[in-house]
Design a protein around this motif. Structure first.
Motif, short mmCIF file in Angstrom:
data_model
loop_
_atom_site.label_atom_id
_atom_site.label_comp_id
_atom_site.label_asym_id
_atom_site.label_seq_id
_atom_site.Cartn_x
_atom_site.Cartn_y
_atom_site.Cartn_z
N ALA A 164 0.82 -1.21 0.00
CA ALA A 164 0.00 0.00 0.00
C ALA A 164 0.86 1.26 0.00
O ALA A 164 0.57 2.22 -0.73
N LEU A 165 1.91 1.27 0.80
CA LEU A 165 2.80 2.43 0.84
C LEU A 165 3.45 2.66 -0.52
O LEU A 165 3.53 3.81 -1.00
N ARG A 166 3.89 1.60 -1.15
CA ARG A 166 4.53 1.72 -2.47
C ARG A 166 3.54 2.16 -3.54
O ARG A 166 3.95 2.72 -4.57
N ALA A 167 2.25 1.93 -3.27
CA ALA A 167 1.21 2.40 -4.20
C ALA A 167 0.79 3.83 -3.90
O ALA A 167 -0.12 4.36 -4.55
N GLY A 168 1.42 4.46 -2.92
CA GLY A 168 1.12 5.86 -2.61
C GLY A 168 0.02 6.07 -1.60
O GLY A 168 -0.49 7.19 -1.45
N LYS A 169 -0.34 5.00 -0.86
CA LYS A 169 -1.39 5.12 0.15
C LYS A 169 -0.78 5.35 1.53
O LYS A 169 0.30 4.85 1.85
N HIS A 170 -1.49 6.09 2.36
CA HIS A 170 -1.22 6.07 3.79
C HIS A 170 -1.81 4.77 4.35
O HIS A 170 -2.74 4.19 3.76
N VAL A 171 -1.30 4.33 5.48
CA VAL A 171 -1.72 3.05 6.04
C VAL A 171 -2.07 3.22 7.52
O VAL A 171 -1.36 3.91 8.26
N TYR A 172 -3.17 2.61 7.91
CA TYR A 172 -3.45 2.39 9.33
C TYR A 172 -3.70 0.90 9.48
O TYR A 172 -4.52 0.33 8.74
N GLN A 173 -2.99 0.26 10.41
CA GLN A 173 -3.12 -1.19 10.50
C GLN A 173 -3.36 -1.65 11.93
O GLN A 173 -3.08 -0.93 12.89
N GLU A 174 -3.90 -2.85 12.01
CA GLU A 174 -4.06 -3.49 13.31
C GLU A 174 -2.69 -3.88 13.85
O GLU A 174 -1.70 -3.96 13.13
N LYS A 175 -2.66 -4.13 15.15
CA LYS A 175 -1.43 -4.62 15.77
C LYS A 175 -1.32 -6.13 15.55
O LYS A 175 -2.31 -6.77 15.21
N PRO A 176 -0.10 -6.69 15.66
CA PRO A 176 1.17 -6.02 15.93
C PRO A 176 1.69 -5.30 14.70
O PRO A 176 1.28 -5.59 13.57
N PHE A 177 2.62 -4.37 14.92
CA PHE A 177 3.18 -3.58 13.83
C PHE A 177 3.83 -4.48 12.79
O PHE A 177 3.65 -4.29 11.58
N ALA A 178 4.62 -5.45 13.23
CA ALA A 178 5.29 -6.39 12.33
C ALA A 178 5.68 -7.62 13.14
O ALA A 178 5.66 -7.60 14.37
N LEU A 179 6.08 -8.68 12.42
CA LEU A 179 6.49 -9.91 13.10
C LEU A 179 7.96 -9.93 13.46
O LEU A 179 8.38 -10.76 14.26
N GLY A 180 8.74 -9.03 12.89
CA GLY A 180 10.16 -9.02 13.18
C GLY A 180 10.78 -7.67 12.88
O GLY A 180 10.15 -6.80 12.26
N ALA A 181 12.04 -7.51 13.29
CA ALA A 181 12.72 -6.24 13.14
C ALA A 181 12.91 -5.86 11.67
O ALA A 181 12.78 -4.68 11.31
N ASP A 182 13.20 -6.84 10.81
CA ASP A 182 13.41 -6.55 9.39
C ASP A 182 12.14 -6.02 8.75
O ASP A 182 12.17 -5.04 7.98
N GLU A 183 11.01 -6.67 9.05
CA GLU A 183 9.73 -6.19 8.52
C GLU A 183 9.42 -4.78 9.01
O GLU A 183 8.99 -3.92 8.23
N ALA A 184 9.62 -4.55 10.30
CA ALA A 184 9.30 -3.24 10.89
C ALA A 184 10.16 -2.15 10.26
O ALA A 184 9.66 -1.07 9.89
N ALA A 185 11.45 -2.41 10.10
CA ALA A 185 12.35 -1.42 9.50
C ALA A 185 11.96 -1.16 8.04
O ALA A 185 11.99 -0.01 7.58
N ALA A 186 11.60 -2.22 7.32
CA ALA A 186 11.21 -2.06 5.93
C ALA A 186 9.97 -1.18 5.80
O ALA A 186 9.87 -0.35 4.87
N MET A 187 9.02 -1.32 6.72
CA MET A 187 7.82 -0.49 6.68
C MET A 187 8.16 0.98 6.88
O MET A 187 7.66 1.86 6.17
N LEU A 188 9.04 1.28 7.85
CA LEU A 188 9.45 2.67 8.07
C LEU A 188 10.17 3.23 6.85
O LEU A 188 9.95 4.38 6.45
#
Length: 371
Positions: free
Chosen positions: A89-113
């Motif tokens: 969604a971010l790469r498509a130009g959308k803002h995102v609001y998501q349910e928790k948890p933020f991510a399953l691991g540090a790599d995923e979380a960093a990639a989202m930021l």
């Protein structure tokens, strides 16, 4: 519908039509700065059912992401799909609001930021229960110095497990589930809101059994669930302020009489209601061994429900202000949980490398579109 001072409503597509989606849908109709324009689910029948009930089109995810008229994707998928769907969604130009948890691991979380920064888009993340009157009333008492200098807190989420009520409980006992990632996030987000970021953790964990049998009377009665995560976790948290918190979360506890959260200061103690709820009694005890006295509702969004964080994000998009349930807050809480799980394996104290600002308080009388 006009959204008042924030301009036109923000257009929203909801991705994921599972159990939690009903609570968001109930709120969307009461939040004037949001306009739901599409729903999506990999199970087409689930999306079609929600679409018919709420008079919005059910659309494939690819169509949602390609539509320039959709501003925010609300990601209510299972934890394993949070990062992939949000990054798309971010790469498509959308803002995102998501349910928790933020991510399953540090790599995923960093990639989202990283993807949010590259796209110039925002991420918001549940839980938004901390924006309700309970946690925000307690926050105001802390900020106003009513308890003196905070010195510590206790927090307890003790339950017998979600299979007693949930229609699809299996994923709660798989990686990405467990009481810490599923329920501890409410408590940790509240504790960071009240006492500030966390710098170090120590923890132990256990699981009472390798498999769980869903009991009679439950939606999946008789089903056997494999347990691949700790179902009882006890942890000690050090906040940057110096305050110490003890947090215990469990899916193995038959019953409890312990309070959800208490905060202790040099002048008084606070009793805070369940942070999985938006409202509840906040009490203050000012004398040694004294009773807690109800302080009423002093701050926070009243009559709030899940989705108020989306409305807070929408307000911020229109005004250019920060949104409260920020990616930085969610990233920090997510790292704290990862460090707790690391500490359960190592048996030592583990430092938390990230930090965040406490989100802005919600003043009394505020509404999500005008705060």
């Amino acid at each position: 519908m006009s959204a008042g001072v924030t301009g036109e409503p923000v257009t929203v597509a909801m991705v994921g039509c599972g159990n939690i989606s009903g609570q968001y849908l109930d709120s969307f109709g009461r939040l004037p700065n949001l306009r739901l324009v599409a729903v999506c689910d990999e199970v087409e029948a689930a999306a079609a059912r929600v679409a018919a009930e709420h008079d919005v089109p059910a659309r494939p995810l690819a169509d949602v992401l390609a539509d320039p008229g959709i501003e925010v994707v609300v990601n209510l998928t299972t934890p394993q799909a949070h990062a992939p769907v949000s990054i798309a969604a971010l790469r498509a130009g959308k803002h995102v609001y998501q349910e928790k948890p933020f991510a399953l691991g540090a790599d995923e979380a960093a990639a989202m930021l990283e993807d949010a920064a590259a796209a110039g888009r925002r991420i918001g993340c549940a839980p938004d229960t901390v924006l309700g009157t309970s946690v925000q009333t307690a926050r105001r008492l802390v900020d106003d110095g009513e308890i003196g200098a905070p010195i510590g807190a206790t927090a307890f989420m003790l339950s017998p497990g979600h299979e007693l009520w949930h229609p699809n409980p299996g994923f709660y006992y798989q990686p990405g589930g467990g009481p810490l990632l599923d329920m501890g996030v409410y408590y940790l987000t509240a504790l960071v809101t009240l006492l500030g970021p966390i710098t170090a953790v120590a923890a132990m964990g256990s699981r009472a059994r390798a498999t769980r049998l869903v009991p009679d009377g439950a939606p999946r009665a008789g089903e056997q669930l494999d347990v691949e995560v700790d179902t009882f976790v006890s942890t000690l948290l050090r906040h940057a302020s110096g305050a110490l918190t003890t947090l215990v979360v469990s899916f193995d506890t038959v019953s409890t009489a312990l309070p959800p959260i208490e905060v202790y200061g040099t002048k008084a103690s606070l009793s805070v209601a369940d942070p999985n709820r938006f409202a509840g009694t906040v009490g203050i005890a000012r004398v040694p061994h004294g009773a807690f006295e109800d302080v009423g509702e002093l701050a926070g969004y009243r009559n709030a429900g899940r989705g108020v964080g989306v409305a807070d994000l929408a307000r911020a998009l229109r005004t250019g202000e920060p949104h409260r349930q920020s990616a930085e807050l969610a990233f920090h809480v997510n790292e704290v949980m990862a460090r707790v799980l690391e500490a359960t394996r190592s048996g030592g104290t583990v430092d938390v490398t990230s930090s965040c600002e406490r989100p802005a308080p919600v003043p009394p009388g505020a509404t999500p579109e005008r705060a």
